[in-house]
Write a protein that holds these residues in place. Structure first.
Motif: not given
Length: 341
Positions: A249-265
């Motif tokens: 949630a903290e990363v998604a607040a500063v990294v948009g979906p157009q820039l990167a794909a995020l997954s929980d670890d």
């Protein structure tokens, strides 16, 4: 008359709630006879509502689409959802929709029940939509593309690529995907015999329909994920994978979906995957996030990070840097401010 009018509104609300109703089911919900239901259906038809009826035991009544848009009945939550949607879409990337949404919102606010006005005012004040800096999309293009997807017809249009080159494309359209900032079309490129992702704002002519096509298996079950992978990783030279030591949630607040794909670890960490044409760009971007991270791939990025770290370390320890740091130190020179007593 008042009782009949209220029953007609209730009947209309039921028809909008479900795709199809049987006569007995409507009679039971309205607590009237089936004959009364048939009369009320005829009255709604005279008012312009296209209500279709199918005979037989399995038949029923269905509210269809007409030549004109009849009034809609919305419950409280639906009315608030539509109002908030109209309020936020004004800043969207679809050209001309902003003005139309403002007009529609003004009409809706005028008829909002008094009990809903404070809730809507509170939500409207709390929600702020930042204007998009993406190129505007012609809503007529989206309409034509959507119709072709529904009818399974090929589309032909002029398209401008990211390098500025342009050409005519013939495609089989399958889905439109909205990423928030841009619209993308997932389609099978007939000439290239491969799947392609097209930015809607780069379609520079009104698409024209061609012959019908036989649907083929999609490239991915989740086309939203497919588009994100296409725009963040596939076209680029390096496929960068890092582990950020921060919750998703903290990363998604500063990294948009157009820039990167995020997954929980594991809850306390996030895996970031993104494509880049150079290694300097991801190094600078990741450093600017001010989060600890580990480079998982590729090996070239690890080597680049080591080289960059050495360069930065030398820069920090150079005699010039040390002299400048000493000049700025409170202990250097008489011009430094005195210590409070």
């Amino acid at each position: 008359m008042i009782q009949t009018s209220a029953r007609l509104l209730q009947l209309l609300s039921l028809l909008q709630l479900r795709r199809e109703w049987t006569g007995p089911a409507l009679a039971e919900r309205l607590d009237v006879t089936e004959r009364t239901v048939r009369r009320d259906i005829d009255k709604l038809r005279h008012l312009g509502y296209p209500i279709h009826a199918s005979p037989g035991i399995a038949g029923g009544y269905q509210l269809g689409a007409g030549a004109q848009l009849p009034p809609l009945l919305l419950d409280d939550n639906e009315a608030l959802a539509v109002a908030l949607g109209l309020n936020s879409v004004a800043a969207g990337p679809v050209a001309g929709i902003g003005e139309a949404s403002v007009r529609a919102l003004a009409k809706l606010e005028q008829v909002l029940p008094a009990r809903l006005r404070p809730r809507f005012a509170m939500l409207k004040a709390a929600v702020i939509t930042l204007p998009s800096n993406a190129a505007a999309v012609d809503p007529q293009q989206l309409t034509v593309v959507s119709a072709a997807i529904a009818d399974k017809r090929q589309l032909s249009f002029d398209y401008v690529k990211s390098d500025g080159g342009s050409g005519r494309r013939l495609v089989e359209p399958y889905r439109l995907v909205d990423t928030g900032r841009r619209w993308y079309l997932v389609a099978w490129d007939v000439d290239r015999e491969d799947w392609r992702t097209f930015r809607a704002d780069r379609i520079v002519s009104l698409p024209s329909e061609r012959r019908k096509y036989v649907p083929r298996p999609l490239p991915d079950k989740d086309l939203a994920e497919y588009v994100q992978r296409s725009i963040t990783r596939s076209p680029y030279r390096f496929d960068v994978v890092v582990r950020l030591h921060a919750p998703i949630a903290e990363v998604a607040a500063v990294v948009g979906p157009q820039l990167a794909a995020l997954s929980d670890d594991g809850g306390s960490a996030t895996i970031l995957r993104a494509g880049w044409d150079s290694l300097a760009a991801p190094a600078a971007h990741l450093a600017a996030l001010d989060m600890d991270f580990e480079i998982l791939a590729p090996e070239e990025f690890k080597d680049y990070a080591r080289t960059l770290a050495s360069r930065l370390n030398r820069a920090a320890q150079s005699p010039m840097a040390e002299n400048q740091a000493a000049d700025r130190s409170p202990l250097a020179g008489e011009a430094s401010p005195s210590r409070p007593q």
